[in-house]
Every structure is written in structure tokens, then in C-alpha cells.
Design an enzyme around this catalytic site. Structure first.
Site, short mmCIF file in Angstrom:
data_model
loop_
_atom_site.label_atom_id
_atom_site.label_comp_id
_atom_site.label_asym_id
_atom_site.label_seq_id
_atom_site.Cartn_x
_atom_site.Cartn_y
_atom_site.Cartn_z
CB ALA A 17 43.52 22.55 -14.87
CB SER A 86 37.43 22.19 -12.82
OG SER A 86 38.43 21.82 -11.91
CG ASP A 215 34.49 16.68 -8.00
OD1 ASP A 215 35.60 16.12 -8.02
OD2 ASP A 215 34.27 17.77 -8.56
CG HIS A 243 36.36 17.07 -11.37
ND1 HIS A 243 36.02 18.10 -10.53
CD2 HIS A 243 37.24 17.61 -12.27
CE1 HIS A 243 36.66 19.20 -10.88
NE2 HIS A 243 37.40 18.93 -11.94
#
Length: 265
Positions: A17, A86, A215, A243
């Protein structure tokens, strides 16, 4: 470099995202130097894709660049290795459901991975419940869509990026992200109404999960829950990766993918 007798693979890399194809700029040349073909994609209204987010009403619309790319993949032995980061894990799932016979392996890089029992939004709902992020800092939210098709957009602010996504990544990559991130959505409302993924299609594709140990968004404990919930048996881990493993540990990530390419050639 790849060994002469090692089969070349086609990697398709899918961002998460608010990001875009640009986030693979370190990994792409590493895989290509090893002799593999690499395709990096901007999802709809992401990266340099010119569509405004307001026109992207469903998760299928958002994932259309990947689905169209998979439509063009020749299925006679020319299988691809898809890598989803993700939110990109859910885009992978759509492609797996549509083209299970074209995929040698689906790699979930600290990514959401659905199951076949619950709705596609289930893992997003569970993350909302389990998340330990107490301060969203400068993350922005906005209501979009219509009364019949609402969706919430989000944008990672500079403080949120540095504290939760890029805290172990080089400062240059954090600065790059600050200039390139765009508003996005996880399309939770839309995915809550979507059909479950099937055992016959999504379930038959070989899956690999790559854990990122440091993360702060999808914390290691939640990554392990995703693995257990989805029944993934093939698991790798990158120590010291935040991440954004493609920035914080690109060499180690490349080695993971080269291992996967060799194993599932």
C-alpha cells in the site's frame, strides 16, 4: 551470477500500500544479474499509474495491472514466481485464483496471506484487532467512494514511515519514500463482500512466506499467525529486516528468492 545449467525464472514483484514499482529498484538488478527476468508493476493509482484513487473502487480494480500481466503469461511451462509485499499478498491471491497453473510459487514477503475458510478481508480484520501500534503519528485517513461502495484511503506520513516502515532502512530510501508515496486503500469494505478463495485454485499454488524479524507493521508474531492460519509450510526468515526488506536487507532478500527459484524451477 546464475549457474549455466540453472533454469531462468520470471519474477513478478508486487508492492504494498502507498508504494509503487519504484520500491524494487535495488532488488530488480540483483535478480537480473543472476540471470532472471524481472517484471515490476504499479498497481492501479500507485507509483506512476495515472489513475486517481477515486476511480479505483474495488480491490480487483486496484490489482488489475497484475491480473492483466498474468493474462499474458504463457502457461506451457513458462510459470512465474510472484512476490507480494505487505498488501501485495492479497493481490497475489487474486492472481493465484485466476491463474493457478501459471505460477511456480507465490512468495509472501511480510505480507497478508488469506485462507480459504474466511472472507478475503479476515486477515485485515485480525490485524486491526491484534495491532500494537498505539500512535499513528502523521498517518492520514480519508473516506472515499459512495454510500453503496465506500472505502477508506490512507497515506503514510513522514514520521510514520520513519518510525514503523523504514526504521532500519537507509536514510536515502526513507527520503525517496517521502517523495513518492501516494494515498492508497486496503479495500477492507470491498474484500469483506468478496468470495472466499478456493482450495481448487488458490489452495493448489505453492506458497512461501518470508518473515521479516524486525517488522513493526506486521510484527513477527502476527506474521507467524498468518503462516499458521493459511497453512503455509515453506517459511524463510530475514534477520534484521524491517517492513521494507527490499531496502533494509536487499542482498538477503535476493538470496531468499534465488533459493526459491532454484527449488521450484
Amino acid at each position: 551470477m546464475a549457474e549455466k545449467n540453472e533454469k531462468k525464472q520470471h519474477f513478478i514483484l508486487v508492492h504494498g500500500a502507498c508504494h509503487g514499482a519504484w520500491c524494487w529498484y535495488k532488488l530488480k538488478p540483483l535478480l537480473e544479474a543472476a540471470g532472471h527476468r524481472v517484471t515490476v508493476l504499479d498497481m492501479a493509482a500507485s507509483g506512476i499509474d495515472r489513475r486517481p484513487l477515486e476511480e479505483v473502487r474495488t480491490f480487483s480494480d486496484y490489482s488489475k495491472p497484475l491480473l492483466e500481466t498474468m493474462d499474458g503469461v504463457i502457461g506451457d511451462g513458462g510459470k512465474v514466481i510472484m512476490v507480494g509485499h505487505s498488501l501485495g499478498g492479497l493481490s497475489l491471491a487474486l492472481a493465484m485464483e485466476a491463474h493457478p497453473d501459471k505460477i511456480a510459487a507465490a512468495v509472501f514477503l511480510t505480507a497478508y496471506v488469506p485462507d480459504t475458510v474466511n472472507s478475503p478481508s479476515y486477515v485485515l480484520d485480525m490485524h486491526t484487532e491484534k495491532t500494537h501500534i498505539d500512535d499513528l503519528l502523521d498517518m492520514e485517513f480519508c473516506c472515499n467512494g459512495s454510500t453503496t461502495e465506500p472505502f477508506t484511503s490512507m497515506l503514510f506520513g513522514p514520521k510514520f514511515l520513519s518510525s514503523y516502515l523504514y526504521h532500519l532502512s537507509p536514510i536515502e530510501d526513507l527520503e525517496l519514500a517521502k517523495t513518492l508515496v501516494r494515498p492508497s486503500s486496503v479495500f477492507q469494505e470491498n474484500l469483506s463482500k468478496a468470495n472466499n478463495f478456493s482450495e481448487e485454485k488458490f489452495g493448489k499454488v505453492t506458497k512461501v512466506y518470508v518473515i521479516c524479524s524486525e517488522d513493526k507493521i506486521l510484527e513477527k508474531q502476527f506474521q507467524e499467525w498468518l503462516i499458521q492460519n493459511s497453512g503455509i509450510k515453506n517459511v524463510m526468515e530475514i534477520e534484521g529486516a524491517d517492513h521494507m526488506a527490499m531496502f533494509s536487507k536487499p542482498q538477503q532478500l535476493c538470496q531468499c528468492l534465488l533459493h526459491i527459484a532454484k527449488k521450484y524451477a
